[in-house]
Design a protein around this motif. Structure first.
Motif, PDB file in Angstrom:
ATOM      1  N   HIS A 185       0.840  -1.197   0.000  1.00 20.75           N
ATOM      2  CA  HIS A 185       0.000   0.000   0.000  1.00 20.75           C
ATOM      3  C   HIS A 185       0.876   1.248   0.000  1.00 20.75           C
ATOM      4  O   HIS A 185       1.959   1.280   0.605  1.00 20.75           O
ATOM      5  CB  HIS A 185      -0.919  -0.003   1.225  1.00 20.75           C
ATOM      6  N   TYR A 186       0.376   2.270  -0.685  1.00 24.48           N
ATOM      7  CA  TYR A 186       1.135   3.512  -0.834  1.00 24.48           C
ATOM      8  C   TYR A 186       1.331   4.205   0.504  1.00 24.48           C
ATOM      9  O   TYR A 186       2.368   4.819   0.748  1.00 24.48           O
ATOM     10  CB  TYR A 186       0.399   4.426  -1.807  1.00 24.48           C
ATOM     11  N   ASP A 207      -4.535   4.542   0.166  1.00 25.75           N
ATOM     12  CA  ASP A 207      -4.357   4.831  -1.251  1.00 25.75           C
ATOM     13  C   ASP A 207      -5.542   4.406  -2.095  1.00 25.75           C
ATOM     14  O   ASP A 207      -5.503   4.542  -3.328  1.00 25.75           O
ATOM     15  CB  ASP A 207      -3.091   4.142  -1.769  1.00 25.75           C
ATOM     16  N   LYS A 209      -6.602   1.370  -2.572  1.00 30.38           N
ATOM     17  CA  LYS A 209      -6.404   0.041  -3.150  1.00 30.38           C
ATOM     18  C   LYS A 209      -6.856  -1.042  -2.177  1.00 30.38           C
ATOM     19  O   LYS A 209      -6.739  -0.890  -0.956  1.00 30.38           O
ATOM     20  CB  LYS A 209      -4.944  -0.180  -3.535  1.00 30.38           C
ATOM     21  N   LYS A 211      -6.044  -5.044  -1.540  1.00 27.75           N
ATOM     22  CA  LYS A 211      -5.085  -6.083  -1.901  1.00 27.75           C
ATOM     23  C   LYS A 211      -5.435  -7.377  -1.173  1.00 27.75           C
ATOM     24  O   LYS A 211      -5.865  -7.350  -0.017  1.00 27.75           O
ATOM     25  CB  LYS A 211      -3.650  -5.664  -1.539  1.00 27.75           C
ATOM     26  N   THR A 223      -4.779  -7.037  -6.893  1.00 26.64           N
ATOM     27  CA  THR A 223      -5.012  -5.675  -6.399  1.00 26.64           C
ATOM     28  C   THR A 223      -6.192  -5.071  -7.150  1.00 26.64           C
ATOM     29  O   THR A 223      -6.246  -5.149  -8.383  1.00 26.64           O
ATOM     30  CB  THR A 223      -3.768  -4.796  -6.599  1.00 26.64           C
ATOM     31  N   ASN A 225      -8.288  -1.593  -7.928  1.00 26.30           N
ATOM     32  CA  ASN A 225      -8.062  -0.145  -7.931  1.00 26.30           C
ATOM     33  C   ASN A 225      -9.340   0.653  -8.159  1.00 26.30           C
ATOM     34  O   ASN A 225      -9.276   1.842  -8.478  1.00 26.30           O
ATOM     35  CB  ASN A 225      -7.054   0.225  -9.032  1.00 26.30           C
ATOM     36  N   GLU A 226     -10.512   0.016  -8.001  1.00 24.06           N
ATOM     37  CA  GLU A 226     -11.754   0.698  -8.368  1.00 24.06           C
ATOM     38  C   GLU A 226     -12.094   1.858  -7.444  1.00 24.06           C
ATOM     39  O   GLU A 226     -12.709   2.832  -7.875  1.00 24.06           O
ATOM     40  CB  GLU A 226     -12.915  -0.301  -8.375  1.00 24.06           C
ATOM     41  N   HIS A 227     -11.731   1.794  -6.176  1.00 28.62           N
ATOM     42  CA  HIS A 227     -12.062   2.880  -5.252  1.00 28.62           C
ATOM     43  C   HIS A 227     -11.211   4.109  -5.547  1.00 28.62           C
ATOM     44  O   HIS A 227     -10.032   4.003  -5.872  1.00 28.62           O
ATOM     45  CB  HIS A 227     -11.844   2.433  -3.806  1.00 28.62           C
ATOM     46  N   SER A 228     -11.824   5.274  -5.390  1.00 31.50           N
ATOM     47  CA  SER A 228     -11.137   6.539  -5.660  1.00 31.50           C
ATOM     48  C   SER A 228     -10.768   7.292  -4.386  1.00 31.50           C
ATOM     49  O   SER A 228     -10.280   8.415  -4.472  1.00 31.50           O
ATOM     50  CB  SER A 228     -12.010   7.428  -6.549  1.00 31.50           C
ATOM     51  N   SER A 247     -15.711   2.417   1.292  1.00 34.24           N
ATOM     52  CA  SER A 247     -14.716   3.455   1.075  1.00 34.24           C
ATOM     53  C   SER A 247     -15.304   4.823   1.365  1.00 34.24           C
ATOM     54  O   SER A 247     -16.528   5.016   1.377  1.00 34.24           O
ATOM     55  CB  SER A 247     -14.200   3.396  -0.361  1.00 34.24           C
TER      56      SER A 247
END
Length: 713
Positions: A185-186, A207, A209, A211, A223, A225-228, A247
């Motif tokens: 994670h970022y 971030d 994401k 995972k 992973t 990535n759909e959430h903003s 989210s």
């Protein structure tokens, strides 16, 4: 900007040598394999090659050339052993990488193959053959600077780490292919959950994401990535391969872990931020709590329609939990209350429980009869759901106190006012509870007695805030603690000097105001098998387990029980004694050898004679064996025989054996799924063969006439 040569052991007449001439910071210095050459690499991209200075007579031997600095009273044998120390080094050659607008961040040198690997600040790495400085190849592998590089002993694989994005890459340079690509994670992990078989862990981060990690290997294999925006909660469905996530972007999403796709998205009538999630045990209903509208939303998973909106809280929803029976959902809020909703009844009744401070998390005991809630004052409160009364309180503030922040004005022992639990989870049998929160500790409590069983420190990293116990007066300045000062403007690299922060925000890498991160536990969960638990912390995803490959336990041993005696007992055919000896030695390889030596025809007889003291260990071993070995029928025969022979004993101790039963169930389900897959494959193959071997009258006539037929198989 210099490199120095020292000896590890005292050497007569030796003086440290200095290698000067670089115009920037020296990043690495390396010996060649024959120790006759030294390479130094500086940050500005210069590589200097140092060798022994030649005398006026170029025909001198290497022995004479390399010993110029040696004292006269040192004999030749000592000179040869310490030729590096007595060599008069000189600059032989200068080379440059010629990478525009970049700097060398890290290097590594493989002496056996004379390869120099260099990582640059632009995410590019270069591979060079020394001393000719031949560029083998250059490749861009990241958008951020490469922070660390390593090479394996054979020189075939290169490992790179980019801390800006949390990337780990292993590259095979000869075939120019990736061996491994991993990215964490970022920023911080917010939440985690175990899958029902305990093999996978899903995490959600700041971030945005999601995972999914394999517990055994520790690798992330998918992973999403759909959430903003930041992911606040994740939850697996009790049945099927479905993962639900909530989210702050105002959506709740359902992911299919078979096809790895987002097959359903749930939204509210008006945009809200979702802070928690709960899934019905049947997987048909999903609930999410809002942090700004103070409501709980319910959707149908099959249709995606909003079923109901539960109102009543007057502050943000902090946590949700479905009862194991699925007829109730509990919600905790910052309005100092817990509400238990009868979601499927006609009355829509709700039962509120009042606490003295804000409630941060709530959890149901596995039997559904008890509810635990953690609050801002560091307490864990227990409620009887059926009688709607409080049954116990655990004062946990002192248990997780410890670790001082850099701006604290008191010692860690006296500063327990800010410590609390923000996440809790019951064990499979409901006897213990684990809790973690705003501290470097995670604590396990005995629920019945209300006492602390074990305390874990999640981080020893002193660069994190909250790990040190005592005040260091040497770090104090007139402006306050030196660690609290933002000194990024004095960094040498341009990318380190840039300030991308937003005023007032404290979370998120590009929005954080505080430069120093604190040691915290955001979420804790027990594995359904009961053999491990996981924590989402500042350090990352931490998994603690009870299983080890080899554990020597000298319980009930005597001098006659040895591995050799065990092998002899197996050879004699005394399998019951061999099993007991193996469990006394408690070494996995010996237990497996004795277990697999038993003839299938003797399993029923031996299962009745196994002492009850070894049942727990034996069933746990069979569960692990079923997961890792291909002996399907053999393991099923043992499971059936043991449960049949000792069913009454095991039934009276269901709580003690709960984790083992879950592990056995997981193994049997894996068998079923694997066999079903093989059967389906064989069924398709047979249908294919039958469909191609169906003969029409023309084919029969051709066959009678002796014509060849081609039948695909």
């Amino acid at each position: 900007m210099t490199a120095k040569l020292y000896t590890l052991h005292p050497t007569e007449g030796f003086k440290p040598k200095t290698f000067a001439g670089h115009r920037d910071v020296v990043v690495g210095a390396y010996f060649s394999a024959d120790e006759k050459t030294i390479y130094t690499v500086s940050r500005d991209g210069a590589v200097y090659t140092w060798q022994a200075k030649k005398t006026e007579d170029d025909e001198d031997s290497d022995m004479e050339v390399d010993m110029l600095d040696a004292p006269e009273n040192v004999d030749d044998a000592v000179k040869f052993d310490n030729r590096v120390a007595y060599t008069r080094w000189g600059l032989s050659k200068r080379d440059y990488f010629n990478q525009a607008h970049t700097q060398v961040v890290c290097t590594v040198f493989h002496a056996k193959t004379s390869m120099l690997v260099v990582g640059f600040s632009t995410g590019i790495f270069g591979l060079y053959e020394m001393p000719s400085f031949t560029n083998i190849h250059t490749l861009s592998i990241s958008q951020e600077k490469i922070a660390a590089v390593a090479i394996n002993p054979t020189g075939e694989w290169l490992a790179f780490g980019a801390k800006g994005l949390g990337q780990l890459l292993v590259w095979e340079w000869q075939s120019e292919s990736y061996v491994l690509k991993q990215q964490g994670h970022y920023y911080d992990m917010n939440t985690l959950t175990f899958s029902q078989d305990g093999q996978n862990v899903a995490t959600g981060g700041e971030d945005g994401k999601v995972k999914v990690w394999n517990v055994r290997s520790g690798f992330c294999f998918v992973t999403f990535n759909e959430h903003s925006a930041s992911v606040s909660a994740v939850e697996f469905a009790k049945q099927g391969q479905v993962l639900f996530t909530a989210s702050l972007d105002g959506t709740v999403r359902a992911f299919d872990l078979v096809r790895y796709r987002n097959f359903r998205t749930f939204t509210s009538p008006t945009p809200v931020q979702f802070s928690s999630i709960a899934v019905d045990p049947s997987g048909e209903v999903v609930c999410a709590g809002s942090s700004d509208s103070f409501e709980v939303y319910m959707w149908s998973v099959q249709t995606g329609k909003l079923l109901d909106i539960l109102t009543g809280h007057t502050a943000p929803i902090s946590s949700l939990a479905f009862s194991p029976a699925g007829d109730q959902v509990a919600s905790s809020s910052w309005d100092k209350s817990i509400r238990v909703w009868s979601v499927f009844g006609r009355s829509r009744a709700t039962e509120p429980f009042q606490l003295s401070t804000e409630v941060l998390s709530v959890a149901y005991r596995p039997d559904g009869k008890e509810l635990a809630a953690s609050s801002l004052d560091g307490q864990i409160t227990f409620f009887d759901v059926s009688e709607s009364k409080q049954t116990g309180v655990i004062e946990g503030r002192k248990d997780i106190s410890g670790g001082r922040m850099i701006d604290d004005r008191m010692s860690a022992a006296n500063n327990a006012s800010t410590n609390y639990f923000n996440s809790m989870a019951y064990t499979a049998d409901g006897s213990c509870l684990i809790a973690g929160g705003s501290s470097k500790y995670a604590v396990i409590y005995d629920v019945r007695d209300g006492v602390m069983v074990k305390k874990f420190q999640i981080s020893e990293n002193l660069s994190l805030d909250g790990t040190q116990e005592f005040l260091d007066s040497r770090r104090l300045t007139a402006a306050g603690p030196i660690d609290s000062l933002d000194l990024r403007g004095e960094e040498e690299d341009l990318q380190d000097r840039l300030d991308n922060t937003l005023p007032g925000a404290q979370r998120g890498d590009l929005s954080k105001r505080k430069y120093r991160r604190a040691a915290r536990t955001m979420c804790v969960r027990f594995s359904p098998t009961g053999r491990s638990w996981a924590a989402a912390s500042t350090e990352g995803l931490l998994i603690y387990g009870l299983d080890e490959t080899t554990v020597f336990d000298p319980f009930d041993l005597d001098i006659d029980i040895t591995p050799q005696a065990l092998v002899e007992t197996i050879a004699e055919g005394d399998y019951l004694l061999a099993l007991i000896m193996a469990f006394r030695l408690n070494e996995k390889t010996l237990i497996q050898r004795a277990y697999e030596a038993v003839p299938p025809s003797d399993i029923k007889l031996l299962a009745r004679q196994i002492p009850q003291v070894y049942l727990l260990s034996f069933l746990r071993f069979i569960a692990h064996h079923a997961e890792t070995q291909p002996h399907v029928e053999f393991d099923l025969l043992w499971i059936t025989a043991l449960l049949t022979a000792h069913g009454a004993y095991l039934g009276g101790r269901s709580g003690e054996f709960a984790s083992v039963f879950r592990a056995l169930q997981k193994g049997v389900i894996d068998f079923e799924q694997n066999i079903a897959k093989i059967c389906d494959d064989n069924n398709f193959a047979l249908e294919y063969v039958i469909s191609h071997t169906a003969q029409d009258p023309q084919d029969q006539d051709a066959e009678m006439n002796g014509d060849d037929m081609f039948v695909p198989v």
